[in-house]
Scaffold this active site. Sequence first.
Site, mmCIF file in Angstrom:
data_model
loop_
_atom_site.group_PDB
_atom_site.id
_atom_site.type_symbol
_atom_site.label_atom_id
_atom_site.label_comp_id
_atom_site.label_asym_id
_atom_site.label_seq_id
_atom_site.Cartn_x
_atom_site.Cartn_y
_atom_site.Cartn_z
ATOM 1 N N ARG A 30 13.732 -0.263 52.703
ATOM 2 C CA ARG A 30 15.170 -0.417 52.929
ATOM 3 C C ARG A 30 15.921 -0.497 51.600
ATOM 4 O O ARG A 30 15.471 -1.153 50.658
ATOM 5 C CB ARG A 30 15.453 -1.664 53.770
ATOM 6 N N VAL A 97 19.249 5.758 40.014
ATOM 7 C CA VAL A 97 17.822 5.455 39.853
ATOM 8 C C VAL A 97 17.092 6.776 39.628
ATOM 9 O O VAL A 97 17.178 7.695 40.462
ATOM 10 C CB VAL A 97 17.248 4.723 41.085
ATOM 11 N N HIS A 101 14.490 10.158 45.150
ATOM 12 C CA HIS A 101 14.539 9.413 46.419
ATOM 13 C C HIS A 101 15.485 10.107 47.379
ATOM 14 O O HIS A 101 16.501 10.665 46.977
ATOM 15 C CB HIS A 101 14.951 7.961 46.195
HETATM 16 P P1 AMP Z 1 21.197 6.857 43.810
HETATM 17 O O1 AMP Z 1 22.665 6.713 43.525
HETATM 18 O O2 AMP Z 1 20.938 8.016 44.723
HETATM 19 O O3 AMP Z 1 20.360 6.885 42.548
HETATM 20 O O4 AMP Z 1 20.822 5.577 44.647
HETATM 21 C C1 AMP Z 1 19.953 4.576 44.231
HETATM 22 C C2 AMP Z 1 19.821 3.613 45.375
HETATM 23 O O5 AMP Z 1 18.772 2.719 45.088
HETATM 24 C C3 AMP Z 1 21.066 2.760 45.642
HETATM 25 O O6 AMP Z 1 21.513 2.960 46.982
HETATM 26 C C4 AMP Z 1 20.591 1.335 45.400
HETATM 27 O O7 AMP Z 1 21.192 0.398 46.272
HETATM 28 C C5 AMP Z 1 19.098 1.466 45.626
HETATM 29 N N1 AMP Z 1 18.267 0.471 44.953
HETATM 30 C C6 AMP Z 1 18.291 0.136 43.649
HETATM 31 N N2 AMP Z 1 17.353 -0.797 43.393
HETATM 32 C C7 AMP Z 1 16.708 -1.035 44.561
HETATM 33 C C8 AMP Z 1 15.642 -1.893 44.944
HETATM 34 N N3 AMP Z 1 15.021 -2.700 44.053
HETATM 35 N N4 AMP Z 1 15.239 -1.889 46.230
HETATM 36 C C9 AMP Z 1 15.859 -1.097 47.133
HETATM 37 N N5 AMP Z 1 16.865 -0.256 46.831
HETATM 38 C C10 AMP Z 1 17.296 -0.229 45.565
#
Ligand code: AMP
Length: 116
Positions: A30, A97, A101
């Site tokens: 999640r 990140v 993903h």
């Molecule tokens: P993006 O903008 O596509 O790189 O999205 C990165 C996503 O990773 C965001 O929706 C964050 O809320 C999520 N995220 C970052 N750190 C974590 C974590 N430790 N566990 C779960 N989700 C995370």
Amino acid sequence: MTTDCIFCKIVRGELPSQTLYQDELVTAFRDIHPVAPTHILVIPNAHSSSVTEMGDADGDTLGRIVAVANQLAKQEGILESGFRLLVNAGPDAGQVVFHTHFHLIGGRGLGPMIAR
Ligand code: AMP
């Protein structure tokens, strides 16, 4: 795998996460800041910084990501109501990140795909 990547750490079980599924190719957990009732990240276990680094050679992993996303959508009860499966790649998409993903998002009306 990289030592300091947070999603690699989740794959290895070194960071807490609400993991819903894991096999030899992918992990699903999640999102920590959900934007909808269902917000799950489905990721390849093997590190790549962005989907731009993936391609033909990753067919098994990409296929598994779609299959797992569909299975989780079913489990979450959003297979029929609908969902988005999306990837942010690079600065204009807001990627923050840098471990590839796929976001599985649903459980409410999501509106137009891109704000005009
Ligand atoms: P993006 O903008 O596509 O790189 O999205 C990165 C996503 O990773 C965001 O929706 C964050 O809320 C999520 N995220 C970052 N750190 C974590 C974590 N430790 N566990 C779960 N989700 C995370």
